[in-house]
Write a protein that holds these residues in place. Structure first.
Motif, PDB file in Angstrom:
ATOM      1  N   GLY A  56      70.207  21.296  36.534  1.00 32.07           N
ATOM      2  CA  GLY A  56      70.434  22.911  35.714  1.00 32.07           C
ATOM      3  C   GLY A  56      71.549  22.272  34.685  1.00 32.07           C
ATOM      4  N   ILE A  57      71.754  23.587  33.859  1.00 33.20           N
ATOM      5  CA  ILE A  57      72.645  23.469  32.735  1.00 33.20           C
ATOM      6  C   ILE A  57      74.058  23.262  33.254  1.00 33.20           C
ATOM      7  N   ASP A  58      74.467  23.975  34.419  1.00 39.42           N
ATOM      8  CA  ASP A  58      75.872  23.949  34.811  1.00 39.42           C
ATOM      9  C   ASP A  58      76.333  22.564  35.384  1.00 39.42           C
ATOM     10  N   SER A  59      75.660  21.989  36.232  1.00 34.21           N
ATOM     11  CA  SER A  59      75.965  20.778  36.795  1.00 34.21           C
ATOM     12  C   SER A  59      75.868  19.579  35.646  1.00 34.21           C
ATOM     13  N   SER A  60      75.016  19.947  34.721  1.00 32.75           N
ATOM     14  CA  SER A  60      74.846  18.944  33.787  1.00 32.75           C
ATOM     15  C   SER A  60      76.108  19.034  32.618  1.00 32.75           C
ATOM     16  N   VAL A  61      76.406  20.159  32.444  1.00 27.62           N
ATOM     17  CA  VAL A  61      77.579  20.242  31.462  1.00 27.62           C
ATOM     18  C   VAL A  61      79.002  19.744  32.185  1.00 27.62           C
ATOM     19  N   CYS A  62      79.064  20.149  33.615  1.00 28.01           N
ATOM     20  CA  CYS A  62      80.199  19.488  34.333  1.00 28.01           C
ATOM     21  C   CYS A  62      80.120  17.928  34.225  1.00 28.01           C
ATOM     22  N   SER A  89      63.751  18.731  39.315  1.00 30.36           N
ATOM     23  CA  SER A  89      65.159  18.945  39.351  1.00 30.36           C
ATOM     24  C   SER A  89      65.523  17.379  39.459  1.00 30.36           C
ATOM     25  N   SER A  90      64.963  16.838  40.206  1.00 27.47           N
ATOM     26  CA  SER A  90      65.484  15.215  40.300  1.00 27.47           C
ATOM     27  C   SER A  90      65.006  14.381  39.232  1.00 27.47           C
ATOM     28  N   GLN A  91      63.751  14.610  38.280  1.00 31.15           N
ATOM     29  CA  GLN A  91      63.615  14.113  37.098  1.00 31.15           C
ATOM     30  C   GLN A  91      64.815  14.495  36.041  1.00 31.15           C
ATOM     31  N   LEU A  92      65.158  15.748  36.039  1.00 30.86           N
ATOM     32  CA  LEU A  92      66.064  16.155  35.019  1.00 30.86           C
ATOM     33  C   LEU A  92      67.664  15.340  35.403  1.00 30.86           C
ATOM     34  N   GLY A  93      67.996  15.202  36.725  1.00 36.81           N
ATOM     35  CA  GLY A  93      68.979  14.699  37.256  1.00 36.81           C
ATOM     36  C   GLY A  93      69.052  13.259  36.722  1.00 36.81           C
ATOM     37  N   ARG A  94      68.070  12.544  37.069  1.00 36.64           N
ATOM     38  CA  ARG A  94      68.089  11.139  36.509  1.00 36.64           C
ATOM     39  C   ARG A  94      68.003  10.972  35.022  1.00 36.64           C
ATOM     40  N   ARG A  95      67.223  11.821  34.653  1.00 33.72           N
ATOM     41  CA  ARG A  95      67.414  12.084  33.132  1.00 33.72           C
ATOM     42  C   ARG A  95      68.697  12.098  32.316  1.00 33.72           C
ATOM     43  N   LEU A  96      69.425  12.849  33.097  1.00 31.58           N
ATOM     44  CA  LEU A  96      71.044  13.186  32.771  1.00 31.58           C
ATOM     45  C   LEU A  96      71.672  11.866  33.272  1.00 31.58           C
TER      46      LEU A  96
END
Length: 343
Positions: A56-62, A89-96
């Motif tokens: 999500g946007i918040d954890s990604s920015v943090c 969610s996991s896909q985006l987390g790994r991408r980040l």
């Protein structure tokens, strides 16, 4: 003698609207990075930080701000999916993690949740109102009332394997049990965050934005627990702006906020806030700066009555969630700890 008339007039102030949330993004990134280094390194005396990344946007920015402060080598990302999590969610987390160049540890918490009865307690509560609920069904909770001028209440949406849905107002007992059971998810995640923080001598980053923090959209001793909360002063609109400014992947910057807690897709607005975050940000800013319901209604394109309801709902949520912010209450304060900032 010739009299010269000063025709200079003050500029007409802009009407209340989204522009009030505009931010000097460069300056804010520098400020938060410097704050991170000071608090984590000097005050907490920790070597780096742990960030649970939901995609999500918040954890990604943090996570991105932490990398700006500490470098990628001292930021650990955690991916903590469970049975009801979206695979996205996991896909985006790994991408980040790949984008930021940080280490990411993935652990499925479903077995732990199963062992402590999270799913069983939840399903028992659902069956108290939908007796036929069973394997293959999906569910979510939605909020209703507050932004429409009536007391908030919650409804269960249950979908059977064939795709038919039931929409039922939840009695208090069933609602509380469902929420108590699903709160296990945030608390187990936090346990793992602190495990990794302890083994690395790191600090744990909490990721609420201002709207979530102000309105009590977190679990006590779950996602509400952290050593530092770097974006709790920022409205969600500003967090999205920071994400784009920091160059985060478009699929993260363009995603709508979700809870990722229930098995049916669910936006944060339908679960808790009642309005899309863009409107809730403006309503919260209006409440914080004394903007009238009339001005808010004009900015939101809604009736003055609905705007007034939204402002009242902000106060109601502040009252009802104050407990979540409260520190443990001591029978008697320990004066000797005062010099260390401990009550």
């Amino acid at each position: 003698m010739t009299r010269i008339t000063d025709l200079t007039t003050a500029p007409t102030p802009r009407p209340f609207g989204p522009h009030v949330l505009e931010l000097d993004l460069d300056a804010e990134v520098r400020r938060i990075a410097a704050w991170f280094l000071d608090v984590v390194g000097k005050r907490l005396r920790r070597r780096g930080v742990v960030v649970a990344m939901s995609g999500g946007i918040d954890s990604s920015v943090c996570a991105a701000l932490a990398v700006r402060a500490f470098g990628p080598g001292r930021v650990l990302g955690l991916l903590l999916p469970e049975r009801d999590s979206s695979s996205l969610s996991s896909q985006l987390g790994r991408r980040l993690a790949d984008h930021l160049g940080i280490e990411a540890v993935c652990q499925d918490i479903a077995p732990t949740l199963e062992a402590i009865g999270c799913y069983q307690w939840r399903d028992d509560a659902i069956r108290s109102v939908v007796p036929e609920y069973g394997p293959g069904w999906k569910n979510k909770i939605v909020i209703a009332g507050g932004t429409a001028g009536v007391p908030n209440h919650f409804r269960l949406i249950a979908q059977d394997p064939a795709g038919s849905t039931r929409d039922i107002r939840l009695p208090a007992k069933a609602y509380l049990q469902i929420v108590a059971a699903t709160n296990h998810k945030q608390r187990i995640r936090k346990t793992l965050e602190y495990f990794h923080a302890d083994r690395l001598h790191y600090a744990v980053v909490g990721t609420p934005n201002r709207l979530e923090y102000d309105q009590g959209f977190f679990v006590k001793n779950g996602d509400g627990s952290a050593d530092v909360k770097p974006i709790a002063h920022l409205y969600k609109t500003q967090v999205y702006a920071l994400a784009r400014h920091l160059g985060l992947p478009p699929e993260i910057c363009d995603a709508r906020p979700t809870t990722d807690t229930y098995s049916l897709p669910q936006g944060q607005d339908e679960f808790y806030f009642g309005l899309p975050y863009e409107q809730m940000d403006l309503a919260l800013w209006a409440r914080n700066h004394g903007v009238s319901a009339t001005e808010l209604a004009r900015a939101l394109g809604t009736s003055e009555e609905r705007a007034a309801d939204a402002l009242r709902d902000i106060d109601n949520k502040r009252r009802t969630t104050a407990y979540l912010h409260a520190r443990p209450v001591l029978c008697e304060s320990i004066a000797e700890l005062g010099e260390f900032g401990i009550a």
